[in-house]
Design a protein around this motif. Structure first.
Motif, PDB file in Angstrom:
ATOM      1  N   ASP A 103       0.827  -1.210   0.000  1.00 49.28           N
ATOM      2  CA  ASP A 103       0.000   0.000   0.000  1.00 49.28           C
ATOM      3  C   ASP A 103       0.859   1.257   0.000  1.00 49.28           C
ATOM      4  OD1 ASP A 103      -2.249  -1.556  -0.021  1.00 49.28           O
ATOM      5  OD2 ASP A 103      -2.596  -1.426   2.150  1.00 49.28           O
ATOM      6  N   GLU A 140       2.706   1.598  -3.290  1.00 49.19           N
ATOM      7  CA  GLU A 140       1.791   1.998  -4.359  1.00 49.19           C
ATOM      8  C   GLU A 140       1.556   3.509  -4.331  1.00 49.19           C
ATOM      9  OE1 GLU A 140      -2.567   0.831  -6.238  1.00 49.19           O
ATOM     10  OE2 GLU A 140      -1.984   0.066  -4.266  1.00 49.19           O
ATOM     11  N   ASN A 190       4.235  -5.326 -10.710  1.00 44.87           N
ATOM     12  CA  ASN A 190       2.858  -5.748 -10.904  1.00 44.87           C
ATOM     13  C   ASN A 190       2.596  -6.253 -12.317  1.00 44.87           C
ATOM     14  OD1 ASN A 190       1.147  -4.834  -8.356  1.00 44.87           O
ATOM     15  ND2 ASN A 190       2.685  -3.266  -8.739  1.00 44.87           N
ATOM     16  N   GLU A 207       1.923  -8.554 -15.216  1.00 42.66           N
ATOM     17  CA  GLU A 207       1.347  -9.883 -15.353  1.00 42.66           C
ATOM     18  C   GLU A 207       1.099 -10.167 -16.826  1.00 42.66           C
ATOM     19  OE1 GLU A 207      -2.098 -10.520 -12.994  1.00 42.66           O
ATOM     20  OE2 GLU A 207      -1.217  -9.707 -11.157  1.00 42.66           O
ATOM     21  N   GLU A 238      -4.161  -2.230 -15.709  1.00 38.60           N
ATOM     22  CA  GLU A 238      -4.385  -2.606 -14.316  1.00 38.60           C
ATOM     23  C   GLU A 238      -5.697  -2.030 -13.788  1.00 38.60           C
ATOM     24  OE1 GLU A 238      -2.234  -1.806 -10.015  1.00 38.60           O
ATOM     25  OE2 GLU A 238      -0.988  -1.905 -11.811  1.00 38.60           O
ATOM     26  N   ILE A 239      -5.992  -0.768 -14.142  1.00 36.87           N
ATOM     27  CA  ILE A 239      -7.248  -0.147 -13.713  1.00 36.87           C
ATOM     28  C   ILE A 239      -8.437  -0.907 -14.291  1.00 36.87           C
ATOM     29  CG2 ILE A 239      -8.683   1.930 -13.917  1.00 36.87           C
ATOM     30  CD1 ILE A 239      -6.081   3.562 -13.912  1.00 36.87           C
ATOM     31  N   PHE A 299      -8.526  -4.037 -15.373  1.00 35.44           N
ATOM     32  CA  PHE A 299      -8.605  -5.402 -14.850  1.00 35.44           C
ATOM     33  C   PHE A 299      -9.173  -5.411 -13.431  1.00 35.44           C
ATOM     34  CE2 PHE A 299      -6.350  -8.897 -12.550  1.00 35.44           C
ATOM     35  CZ  PHE A 299      -7.059  -9.950 -13.119  1.00 35.44           C
ATOM     36  N   VAL A 300      -8.674  -4.520 -12.577  1.00 36.43           N
ATOM     37  CA  VAL A 300      -9.151  -4.455 -11.195  1.00 36.43           C
ATOM     38  C   VAL A 300     -10.625  -4.058 -11.148  1.00 36.43           C
ATOM     39  CG1 VAL A 300      -8.892  -3.237  -9.000  1.00 36.43           C
ATOM     40  CG2 VAL A 300      -6.859  -3.992 -10.250  1.00 36.43           C
ATOM     41  N   SER A 301     -11.050  -3.203 -12.083  1.00 40.86           N
ATOM     42  CA  SER A 301     -12.439  -2.741 -12.105  1.00 40.86           C
ATOM     43  C   SER A 301     -13.390  -3.754 -12.734  1.00 40.86           C
ATOM     44  CB  SER A 301     -12.537  -1.404 -12.861  1.00 40.86           C
ATOM     45  OG  SER A 301     -11.720  -0.424 -12.272  1.00 40.86           O
ATOM     46  N   GLY A 302     -12.849  -4.816 -13.323  1.00 39.29           N
ATOM     47  CA  GLY A 302     -13.697  -5.858 -13.893  1.00 39.29           C
ATOM     48  C   GLY A 302     -14.180  -5.598 -15.304  1.00 39.29           C
ATOM     49  N   GLU A 355      -8.712 -10.999 -17.895  1.00 41.84           N
ATOM     50  CA  GLU A 355      -7.326 -11.313 -17.543  1.00 41.84           C
ATOM     51  C   GLU A 355      -6.500 -11.628 -18.779  1.00 41.84           C
ATOM     52  OE1 GLU A 355      -4.839 -14.325 -14.559  1.00 41.84           O
ATOM     53  OE2 GLU A 355      -7.019 -14.517 -14.766  1.00 41.84           O
ATOM     54  N   TYR A 375      -5.824  -8.376 -20.640  1.00 47.93           N
ATOM     55  CA  TYR A 375      -4.934  -7.589 -19.783  1.00 47.93           C
ATOM     56  C   TYR A 375      -3.495  -8.072 -19.949  1.00 47.93           C
ATOM     57  CZ  TYR A 375      -2.694  -6.127 -15.374  1.00 47.93           C
ATOM     58  OH  TYR A 375      -1.838  -5.620 -14.431  1.00 47.93           O
TER      59      TYR A 375
END
Length: 382
Positions: free
Chosen positions: A49, A52, A281, A283, A336-337, A339-342, A346, A349
């Motif tokens: 955290d 980041e 981060n 991937e 990343e934004i 992917f995290v937000s759905g 994947e 991404y």
């Protein structure tokens, strides 16, 4: 002390690999990303955290630096060429991603096209000696427009995803965004006409560079706060602050004082953390489909860009195209934004992230090959 220790290790290793990559002829930030990839397997217990937050500060300062590279007038002038080019590039990238999503259009294509349409300002600056100063502002304008538009597209998709069917708040947010950016540029116009001399005289009275930097940080953080409050990414405010503080408004001496401090803080501290964090981060997946995706995407984009900005010389056209088609590290953040937000799968991404990194390598390699080949050709060497 634990956080300081991690930050020290990340900065030291990132700058070490950045120097190695610079000696190999590649931009240093690629070494910083590579450092992050390596450290991801070593620093397993890091305080994510807090790191980041440091990385987000790095992005904030990078966007400020990008704003300082161009003036509103240059952005307006070059935008007449680059904005249509961005629209065409985005449409082509959207169509090119369709075979990899089963020919079904959706948020995967919208966000992937935004990621794959941006350009990297550091690559553009590195290649400027090949395509000349006359094209530099056009290429930088494309990089800036593509990054801002990419962030805007991603956040619009996220908003539609979070409130499906309720478009009134989204339209209101778009209106606020446009009013905010338009208002800032109008204020810049008024100051440049009526109060330019007064501003320059005021800055000259400041005794220290730190005072100039402090006033600028008050402006940039205020605009960043407003940007976040009205629904835009906070870094847009930082970019606008940099865009306003150009040499025509501040005077050459004050502008040089400001850029010297900003450059030291950005590239000495925060930028290595941001690039390393993107590597930490990172991937992706390695398969034939992923490699095929990158080859198709980069080939199409390089040819499109080279044709759009072509010159009589094939080598100069290729280098110009490579500058426009250099992708960018910001694409990793956008992915990343999403992917995290759905709103980004994947699979897409992973493929878009790898294409962003490989695209930077490919464009830098094109510049190196042209640099190697042109002198030999000019001298008539076999």
């Amino acid at each position: 002390m634990e956080i300081i220790g991690y930050v020290f290790v990340i900065i030291a290793f990132a700058r070490l690999l950045a120097e190695v990559f610079e000696r190999l002829g590649y931009p240093g930030f690629l070494g910083e990303i590579t450092a992050g990839m390596i450290l991801s397997a070593v620093l397993v217990g890091m305080p994510r955290d807090q790191l980041e937050l440091m990385a987000e500060l790095g992005l904030f300062f990078l966007m400020i630096s990008a704003g300082l590279e161009v003036t509103p007038e240059e952005l307006h002038y070059a935008g007449k060429t680059t904005l249509p080019l961005y629209g065409i590039t985005y449409a082509v990238m959207f169509a090119t991603t369709l075979p990899f999503t089963g020919w079904s259009a959706g948020s995967d294509n919208v966000i992937s096209a935004a990621i794959l349409s941006i350009a990297s300002a550091p690559i553009v600056l590195r290649l400027k000696r090949f395509f000349g100063e006359d094209f530099l502002h056009v290429a930088l304008s494309y990089a800036v427009i593509s990054e801002v538009m990419g962030l805007f597209i991603v956040y619009m998709v996220v908003r539609f995803h979070e409130s499906p069917g309720n478009y009134a708040p989204i339209l209101w947010d778009i209106f606020k965004d446009a009013a905010f950016i338009g208002g800032i540029l109008y204020v810049n116009y008024l100051i440049g006409i009526r109060h330019k001399v007064m501003l320059i005289r005021f800055l000259r009275r400041l005794r220290s560079d730190e005072a100039v930097f402090g006033l600028f940080m008050i402006l940039s953080t205020s605009l960043a706060f407003i940007s976040e409050e009205i629904g835009m990414h906070f870094t847009i405010g930082g970019f606008l602050a940099g865009l306003l503080m150009h040499s025509d408004l501040l005077g050459t001496k004050q502008y040089d004082r400001l850029t010297t401090i900003i450059s030291g803080v950005t590239y000495g501290i925060f930028a290595p953390i941001f690039f390393a964090w993107r590597g930490l981060n990172f991937e992706t997946e390695l398969s034939f489909v992923v490699v095929e995706f990158f080859v198709v995407i980069y080939t199409v984009r390089l040819l499109l860009s080279a044709l759009a900005v072509r010159r009589d010389s094939l080598s100069k056209s290729l280098v110009r195209g490579a500058g426009i088609a250099s992708f960018g590290v910001l694409g990793l953040l956008m992915g990343e934004i999403g992917f995290v937000s759905g709103v980004l799968s994947e699979h897409m991404y992973a493929m878009s992230s790898l294409a962003s990194v490989l695209g930077i390598f490919a464009s830098a390699t094109v510049g190196r090959l042209v640099n190697y080949w042109s002198p030999k050709k000019a001298s008539g060497a076999p």
